[in-house]
Design a protein around this motif. Structure first.
Motif, mmCIF file in Angstrom:
data_model
loop_
_atom_site.group_PDB
_atom_site.id
_atom_site.type_symbol
_atom_site.label_atom_id
_atom_site.label_comp_id
_atom_site.label_asym_id
_atom_site.label_seq_id
_atom_site.Cartn_x
_atom_site.Cartn_y
_atom_site.Cartn_z
ATOM 1 N N LEU A 77 -10.192 56.732 46.779
ATOM 2 C CA LEU A 77 -10.678 55.535 46.083
ATOM 3 C C LEU A 77 -11.356 54.604 47.078
ATOM 4 N N GLN A 78 -12.463 54.012 46.656
ATOM 5 C CA GLN A 78 -13.186 53.085 47.527
ATOM 6 C C GLN A 78 -13.109 51.681 46.937
ATOM 7 N N LEU A 79 -12.597 50.745 47.712
ATOM 8 C CA LEU A 79 -12.468 49.380 47.185
ATOM 9 C C LEU A 79 -13.830 48.801 46.795
ATOM 10 N N GLN A 80 -14.851 49.107 47.600
ATOM 11 C CA GLN A 80 -16.193 48.592 47.272
ATOM 12 C C GLN A 80 -16.580 49.024 45.869
ATOM 13 N N ARG A 81 -16.334 50.297 45.572
ATOM 14 C CA ARG A 81 -16.722 50.836 44.269
ATOM 15 C C ARG A 81 -15.858 50.233 43.161
ATOM 16 N N LEU A 82 -14.547 50.138 43.426
ATOM 17 C CA LEU A 82 -13.653 49.596 42.399
ATOM 18 C C LEU A 82 -14.066 48.177 42.013
ATOM 19 N N PHE A 83 -14.456 47.402 43.015
ATOM 20 C CA PHE A 83 -14.884 46.021 42.728
ATOM 21 C C PHE A 83 -16.250 46.007 42.039
ATOM 22 N N ALA A 84 -17.129 46.916 42.445
ATOM 23 C CA ALA A 84 -18.456 46.957 41.823
ATOM 24 C C ALA A 84 -18.329 47.362 40.349
ATOM 25 N N ASP A 85 -17.409 48.286 40.080
ATOM 26 C CA ASP A 85 -17.257 48.772 38.700
ATOM 27 C C ASP A 85 -16.567 47.777 37.786
ATOM 28 N N ASP A 86 -15.809 46.896 38.363
ATOM 29 C CA ASP A 86 -15.053 45.946 37.533
ATOM 30 C C ASP A 86 -15.202 44.545 38.114
ATOM 31 N N PRO A 87 -16.174 43.800 37.605
ATOM 32 C CA PRO A 87 -16.424 42.462 38.186
ATOM 33 C C PRO A 87 -15.229 41.522 38.037
ATOM 34 N N LEU A 88 -14.315 41.849 37.160
ATOM 35 C CA LEU A 88 -13.161 40.956 36.980
ATOM 36 C C LEU A 88 -11.914 41.457 37.697
ATOM 37 N N ARG A 89 -12.090 42.468 38.541
ATOM 38 C CA ARG A 89 -10.918 43.068 39.198
ATOM 39 C C ARG A 89 -10.050 42.026 39.918
ATOM 40 N N GLY A 90 -10.711 41.116 40.630
ATOM 41 C CA GLY A 90 -9.974 40.097 41.397
ATOM 42 C C GLY A 90 -9.088 39.242 40.508
ATOM 43 N N HIS A 91 -9.480 39.088 39.234
ATOM 44 C CA HIS A 91 -8.652 38.307 38.303
ATOM 45 C C HIS A 91 -7.632 39.204 37.616
ATOM 46 N N ARG A 92 -8.113 40.403 37.282
ATOM 47 C CA ARG A 92 -7.241 41.307 36.526
ATOM 48 C C ARG A 92 -6.013 41.744 37.333
ATOM 49 N N PHE A 93 -6.230 42.058 38.579
ATOM 50 C CA PHE A 93 -5.116 42.540 39.410
ATOM 51 C C PHE A 93 -4.475 41.368 40.135
ATOM 52 N N SER A 94 -3.952 40.472 39.337
ATOM 53 C CA SER A 94 -3.262 39.327 39.940
ATOM 54 C C SER A 94 -2.115 38.924 39.022
ATOM 55 N N ALA A 95 -1.164 38.226 39.575
ATOM 56 C CA ALA A 95 -0.006 37.765 38.783
ATOM 57 C C ALA A 95 0.530 36.505 39.435
ATOM 58 N N GLU A 96 1.337 35.793 38.702
ATOM 59 C CA GLU A 96 1.745 34.462 39.157
ATOM 60 C C GLU A 96 3.203 34.213 38.794
ATOM 61 N N ALA A 97 3.955 33.635 39.677
ATOM 62 C CA ALA A 97 5.336 33.224 39.335
ATOM 63 C C ALA A 97 5.863 32.262 40.381
ATOM 64 N N ALA A 98 6.666 31.302 39.921
ATOM 65 C CA ALA A 98 7.392 30.372 40.793
ATOM 66 C C ALA A 98 6.460 29.727 41.822
ATOM 67 N N GLY A 99 5.241 29.420 41.410
ATOM 68 C CA GLY A 99 4.296 28.749 42.309
ATOM 69 C C GLY A 99 3.589 29.680 43.273
ATOM 70 N N ILE A 100 3.752 30.981 43.084
ATOM 71 C CA ILE A 100 3.099 31.937 43.988
ATOM 72 C C ILE A 100 2.086 32.762 43.203
ATOM 73 N N HIS A 101 0.865 32.760 43.698
ATOM 74 C CA HIS A 101 -0.177 33.586 43.094
ATOM 75 C C HIS A 101 -0.310 34.853 43.940
ATOM 76 N N LEU A 102 -0.176 35.993 43.287
ATOM 77 C CA LEU A 102 -0.328 37.272 43.994
ATOM 78 C C LEU A 102 -1.645 37.907 43.572
ATOM 79 N N ASP A 103 -2.518 38.125 44.547
ATOM 80 C CA ASP A 103 -3.740 38.897 44.302
ATOM 81 C C ASP A 103 -3.509 40.283 44.910
#
Ligand code: F6P
Length: 593
Positions: A77-103
């Motif tokens: 898998l190539q991160l460049q390609r994964l990001f190019a294929d999914d412009p929302l990847r940075g938002h989609r693969f994230s989660a939040e709890a107790a004041g901590i944002h995980l990307d």
């Protein structure tokens, strides 16, 4: 960048550049057997743990096998390609709890990878294991103990029953006792033997009785009381004690002796030295009462040592050393930041505990981070993981997490005592950014080893000097981007050596990382951050089906060192006891010391 080599021996798939080395290092082999005279009579786990003849089932689980197949088709898998294929990847693969944002978008995963990892968690019974811990079941099977550091941060109304008894009132009574001492010292009500107020607090302990307090003091230094300074003595090397107390007035010094067992040799040697040092200055054994307190589960030994029973802060057996920062082991932290801040820290822990216990796994930060760690460890063959806090106050966090992870999950047998045929914990290391960029990051970017990294940063600085914080955070974001995406263009170098130089300067990228982003470093966010790692480590241990809460591996070395001491005292080696290397080294030491 990372090709694969299939070793075919059940250890998952290994990285190509190092596959010779990995393949030889990780062949299943018999565990080293200590010579009989090195065996620990009461601590022989083989004698205590029922040995189940069944092979460990992790690698036979359907989800594991699906992950193995998935890895075979997706290892490049190539991160460049994964990001190019999914412009929302940075938002989609994230989660939040107790004041901590995980990307976690910059990981070598697709949505399918995450689904398969989540299935693995279900198949391994993670939910049941979490409930077992929170309900006080004796999940530390080799020591027959409950594992209830989470109870240390529970609210007063909660009920957690151990051996038929609700332990929560005891937790809160201890917090009250700690608060009373902390506020007495901070306000100057607690006076030393000669009537002077306390200005120096020295925590003596080692491992979990040192790393947590030292890390938390440093992390929360911004919230610390002015006029009080804190020292942490752990090493039995006399330099540690001597340097910590150099020039200090014993009449203004309070020692906190932290040892769950009160048998740890290093701590007892340092504690005795502290008592001598104190009495050399104050010349009256009554002074010990005003200058020594202790935190321990072994009250009888503390009292035998000479510490007033009123100055003993108990520690229940269901708190492990490396999980004890919220217990009375945190006394120095409470003196430093005050009871209210300490309670805020507990609230942060609790917020992450609740999230871990209740959030669906696909949005559960510790679960996601734990599963990603398994993905790299067991399928990519990563052997280490780096902790990179971009905050000077967190400079001791990597050392703290190192014990938390490596002592918890550095195990080679399953809960049933059967040798594993897969890797368990990677080595955990790291250091604060941006300093590391000028030392070890070179290997992170261009070395032959895949090292998953955790970046940790804060949106607001506690010391907002002009230009500093933006520069610091630009470096954090730049590093995670450089690791993920590498050189965006090949550097242009002219001349006859240009071609070779290009190869040297090129950064291929595709190196994974998580980024944890928090608004501000506070007692509460520190608590949430530590609980996040505690539970991520728990998740990994649950997948590997190991006991994350014992540490038998540290015992043999302690026994051997104790056996050598009489030889040092008698200035002679006992015949036929040692191997030739150890014998020669001791001989040389005795000659030249
Ligand atoms: O030797 C390892 C260890 O037992 C750690 O697990 C623990 O944190 C440390 O030693 C200190 O133990 P104690 O608090 O009993 O002195």
């Amino acid at each position: 960048m990372f090709g694969v080599a299939h070793t075919g021996h059940g250890y998952g798939t290994m990285l190509c550049p190092l596959h010779h080395c990995l393949a030889t290092q990780h062949q299943p082999k018999d565990l080293p057997v200590a010579p009989d005279d090195h065996r620990l009579p009461e601590q022989d786990t083989a004698a205590r743990v029922p040995v189940n003849a069944q092979p460990p089932s992790l690698t036979e689980r359907p989800a594991w096998q699906s992950l193995q197949q998935h890895f075979e088709t997706h290892h490049d898998l190539q991160l460049q390609r994964l990001f190019a294929d999914d412009p929302l990847r940075g938002h989609r693969f994230s989660a939040e709890a107790a004041g901590i944002h995980l990307d976690y978008s910059k990981n070598l995963v697709t949505a399918e990878t995450i689904d398969l990892l989540l299935k693995l968690a279900e198949e391994c019974g993670l939910r049941k294991r979490i409930n077992a811990m929170f309900n006080g079941e004796k999940i530390n099977v080799t020591e027959n103990r409950a594992v209830l550091h989470v109870a240390l941060r529970s609210t007063a109304g909660t009920r957690v029953v151990v051996d038929g008894r609700n332990i929560v009132p005891d937790v809160h009574a201890m917090l009250e006792k700690m608060s009373a001492l902390a506020e007495d010292v901070r306000s100057g009500r607690w006076l030393g033997y000669t009537g002077k107020r306390i200005r120096h607090v020295v925590n003596i302990g080692i491992g979990g009785s040192d790393l947590g307090p030292a890390m938390a003091h440093e992390a929360l230094r911004h919230y610390s009381q002015a006029g009080l300074d804190f020292h942490f003595v752990s090493n039995v090397d006399g330099t540690d004690f001597s340097e910590a107390t150099r020039g200090m007035d014993a009449a203004e010094t309070l020692f906190i002796i932290c040892s769950k067992t009160f048998t740890t040799a290093e701590t007892l040697v340092n504690a005795r030295t502290a008592r001598r040092w104190c009495l050399d200055q104050l010349s009256d054994s009554d002074a010990v009462r005003r200058h020594f307190v202790a935190v321990s589960a072994n009250v009888a030994e503390v009292v035998r040592f000479g510490i007033d029973i009123d100055n003993v802060f108990g520690l229940p057996d269901w708190v492990g050393g490396r999980y004890s920062i919220c217990s009375a082991i945190g006394l120095s932290t409470m003196i430093s930041v005050g009871a209210d801040n300490f309670r805020s820290m507990l609230e942060g822990f609790r917020a992450m505990d609740e999230h871990f216990q209740t959030a669906p796994f696909d949005r559960n930060l510790p679960v996601l981070m734990g599963l990603l760690a398994v993905w790299y460890n067991n399928f990519f063959g990563s052997q280490t993981t780096a902790m990179l806090p971009y905050d000077q106050y967190l400079k001791r966090l990597p050392a703290y997490l190192q014990q938390l992870s490596m002592e918890s999950n550095g195990k080679s047998v399953t809960m049933d005592g059967v040798p594993v045929n897969y890797r368990t914990a990677p080595a955990c290391w790291g250091g604060p950014g941006s300093n590391g960029q000028h030392s070890f990051y070179q290997l992170l970017h261009q070395g032959t080893t895949l090292i998953p990294c955790d970046f940790i940063g804060f949106c607001r600085s506690l010391n907002p000097l002009p230009h500093h914080h933006d520069f610091l955070m630009a470096n954090l974001f730049a590093q995670s981007a450089a690791l993920a995406f590498g050189s965006t263009e090949r550097p242009a170098v002219s001349g006859s050596t240009g071609h070779q130089l290009n190869a040297h300067r090129y950064i291929a990228g595709n190196r994974p990382s998580n980024t944890l982003l928090v608004e501000k470093l506070t007692p509460a966010t520190l608590g949430a951050l530590i609980a996040l790692y505690e539970h991520s480590i728990f998740t990994q241990g649950a997948i590997w089906n190991i006991n994350s809460f014992d540490q038998w591996g540290v015992e043999l070395g302690k026994v051997l060192a104790q056996r050598m001491l009489p030889e040092f005292e008698n200035n002679g080696i006992s015949p036929a006891v040692h191997d030739s290397s150890t014998e020669a080294l001791i001989g040389r030491y005795l000659r030249d010391r």
